[in-house]
Write an enzyme that holds these catalytic residues in place. Structure first.
Site, PDB file in Angstrom:
ATOM      1  N   ASP A  31       0.821  -0.980  -0.001  1.00  0.00           N
ATOM      2  CA  ASP A  31       0.022  -0.062   0.129  1.00  0.00           C
ATOM      3  C   ASP A  31       0.812   1.204   0.084  1.00  0.00           C
ATOM      4  O   ASP A  31       2.114   1.163   0.133  1.00  0.00           O
ATOM      5  CB  ASP A  31      -1.135  -0.036   1.120  1.00  0.00           C
ATOM      6  CG  ASP A  31      -1.549   1.266   1.531  1.00  0.00           C
ATOM      7  OD1 ASP A  31      -2.414   1.725   0.628  1.00  0.00           O
ATOM      8  OD2 ASP A  31      -1.371   1.817   2.741  1.00  0.00           O
ATOM      9  N   ASP A  33      -0.252   5.207   0.903  1.00  0.00           N
ATOM     10  CA  ASP A  33      -0.585   6.197   1.978  1.00  0.00           C
ATOM     11  C   ASP A  33      -0.231   5.534   3.406  1.00  0.00           C
ATOM     12  O   ASP A  33      -1.114   4.415   3.617  1.00  0.00           O
ATOM     13  CB  ASP A  33      -1.835   6.799   1.615  1.00  0.00           C
ATOM     14  CG  ASP A  33      -1.814   7.534   0.329  1.00  0.00           C
ATOM     15  OD1 ASP A  33      -2.018   8.744   0.490  1.00  0.00           O
ATOM     16  OD2 ASP A  33      -1.798   6.941  -0.562  1.00  0.00           O
ATOM     17  N   GLU A  40      -1.341  10.688   4.414  1.00  0.00           N
ATOM     18  CA  GLU A  40      -2.526  10.390   3.485  1.00  0.00           C
ATOM     19  C   GLU A  40      -2.597  11.464   2.540  1.00  0.00           C
ATOM     20  O   GLU A  40      -3.171  12.654   2.713  1.00  0.00           O
ATOM     21  CB  GLU A  40      -3.786  10.128   4.379  1.00  0.00           C
ATOM     22  CG  GLU A  40      -3.650   9.207   5.242  1.00  0.00           C
ATOM     23  CD  GLU A  40      -4.010   7.620   4.612  1.00  0.00           C
ATOM     24  OE1 GLU A  40      -4.458   7.693   3.254  1.00  0.00           O
ATOM     25  OE2 GLU A  40      -3.734   6.666   5.055  1.00  0.00           O
ATOM     26  N   ARG A  77     -14.666  11.732  -1.037  1.00  0.00           N
ATOM     27  CA  ARG A  77     -13.541  12.747  -0.790  1.00  0.00           C
ATOM     28  C   ARG A  77     -13.042  13.330  -1.875  1.00  0.00           C
ATOM     29  O   ARG A  77     -12.783  14.595  -1.860  1.00  0.00           O
ATOM     30  CB  ARG A  77     -12.480  11.785   0.059  1.00  0.00           C
ATOM     31  CG  ARG A  77     -12.830  11.265   1.489  1.00  0.00           C
ATOM     32  CD  ARG A  77     -11.692  10.425   1.813  1.00  0.00           C
ATOM     33  NE  ARG A  77     -12.002   8.949   1.221  1.00  0.00           N
ATOM     34  CZ  ARG A  77     -10.988   8.011   1.414  1.00  0.00           C
ATOM     35  NH1 ARG A  77      -9.780   8.561   1.861  1.00  0.00           N
ATOM     36  NH2 ARG A  77     -11.029   6.902   0.817  1.00  0.00           N
ATOM     37  N   SER A 121      -2.406   1.019  -4.908  1.00  0.00           N
ATOM     38  CA  SER A 121      -2.804   2.140  -3.960  1.00  0.00           C
ATOM     39  C   SER A 121      -4.061   2.611  -4.130  1.00  0.00           C
ATOM     40  O   SER A 121      -4.716   2.703  -5.421  1.00  0.00           O
ATOM     41  CB  SER A 121      -1.947   3.269  -3.911  1.00  0.00           C
ATOM     42  OG  SER A 121      -2.416   4.440  -3.239  1.00  0.00           O
ATOM     43  N   GLY A 122      -5.070   3.085  -3.037  1.00  0.00           N
ATOM     44  CA  GLY A 122      -6.469   3.579  -3.328  1.00  0.00           C
ATOM     45  C   GLY A 122      -6.096   4.977  -3.574  1.00  0.00           C
ATOM     46  O   GLY A 122      -7.136   5.812  -3.628  1.00  0.00           O
ATOM     47  N   LYS A 170      -7.034  -4.299  -5.194  1.00  0.00           N
ATOM     48  CA  LYS A 170      -5.825  -4.635  -4.638  1.00  0.00           C
ATOM     49  C   LYS A 170      -5.727  -6.091  -4.823  1.00  0.00           C
ATOM     50  O   LYS A 170      -4.517  -6.463  -5.191  1.00  0.00           O
ATOM     51  CB  LYS A 170      -5.784  -3.971  -3.485  1.00  0.00           C
ATOM     52  CG  LYS A 170      -5.443  -2.419  -3.197  1.00  0.00           C
ATOM     53  CD  LYS A 170      -5.083  -2.017  -1.825  1.00  0.00           C
ATOM     54  CE  LYS A 170      -5.037  -0.509  -1.926  1.00  0.00           C
ATOM     55  NZ  LYS A 170      -4.317  -0.094  -0.672  1.00  0.00           N
ATOM     56  N   ASP A 193      -1.929  -0.986   5.658  1.00  0.00           N
ATOM     57  CA  ASP A 193      -2.486  -0.525   7.217  1.00  0.00           C
ATOM     58  C   ASP A 193      -3.928  -0.352   7.372  1.00  0.00           C
ATOM     59  O   ASP A 193      -4.200  -0.224   8.436  1.00  0.00           O
ATOM     60  CB  ASP A 193      -1.726   0.922   7.436  1.00  0.00           C
ATOM     61  CG  ASP A 193      -2.300   1.947   6.770  1.00  0.00           C
ATOM     62  OD1 ASP A 193      -2.804   3.050   7.324  1.00  0.00           O
ATOM     63  OD2 ASP A 193      -2.349   1.703   5.594  1.00  0.00           O
TER      64      ASP A 193
END
Length: 237
Positions: A31, A33, A40, A77, A121-122, A170, A193
């Site tokens: 991942d 962030d 983040e 977001r 990654s998101g 992912k 995380d």
């Protein structure tokens, strides 16, 4: 972390015998962030519009697993980022983006042991491609922010695989890259995380939680709760 034992201070293991050999694995997926980097990115971008606290609260709830629809959470977001300029993002990259302690050491050790490195990654390619360059990462999958007239529109750009890299994507990416390089999922390490990292962690042979949310620590075979990413090298020699 249930049924876990303390391998060393701040380093927990469960479900396997350590130390093992790093070279027994062939792919390590990270991942980005709060894992490979300390921030983040979406929260820091939102600071430019005065919405950091609002966006950060959604991010935190999502990573803890309290908001279960990652795609909807991300769209919410990103929608709050309308008007953020490319200059704003460049400032975040230059002034706030820092590699996590031990990230460079762990990636170098993995590559020296013959592993390929995947960043999945998101977050966003704007930052992920920069991290790729810093660490000489082999594969990257992340989301693309839509930019028009030098500013964010609040939307995401559709890619060949979809528009949002969530937990399911992912996992699919980890398995896709494993297949591409001709290895089994058991030869993969997944490091994350947040709750959206759990699907790829469950698919991998070795799952690693890094300063993670409680739900993630409970899923992982290794939990690094203190120190840097390179503490994995205490478990994998």
């Amino acid at each position: 972390m249930t049924d876990a034992t303390e391998f060393a201070p701040g380093l927990m293991i469960r479900g396997f015998t350590a130390p093992q050999k790093l070279a027994d694995y062939k792919l390590i997926a990270f991942d980005m962030d709060s894992t490979l980097i300390t921030i983040e990115c979406i929260d820091e971008i939102a600071d430019a519009t005065g919405k950091k606290a609002e966006v950060a609260a959604i991010t935190e709830a999502t990573m803890r697993g309290e908001i279960t629809d990652f795609k909807d959470s991300l769209r919410q977001r990103v929608g709050k980022l309308v008007g953020v300029t490319e200059a704003d993002m460049a400032r975040v990259l230059a002034e706030r983006l820092k590699l996590s302690p031990g990230a460079e050491t762990l990636v170098k050790a993995a590559k020296a042991a013959g592993l390929k490195v995947l960043l999945v990654s998101g977050g966003f390619t704007y930052f992920a491609e920069h991290v790729r360059g810093l660490l000489d990462i082999d594969f990257v999958r992340a989301n693309v922010l839509e930019i028009k007239g030098g500013a964010l529109t609040g939307g995401l750009v559709e890619q060949a695989w979809g528009d949002i890299c969530d937990g399911a994507e992912k996992r699919r990416t980890l398995l896709e890259v494993a297949s591409l390089i001709g290895i089994d999922a058991s030869q993969c390490i997944a490091v994350g995380d947040g709750s959206n990292d759990i699907p790829m962690m469950q698919a991998a042979g070795l799952s690693v939680a890094f300063h993670a949310k409680p739900r993630v620590r409970n899923e992982a075979k290794v939990a690094i709760n203190e120190g840097g990413l390179d503490r994995l090298l205490e478990v994998l020699r």
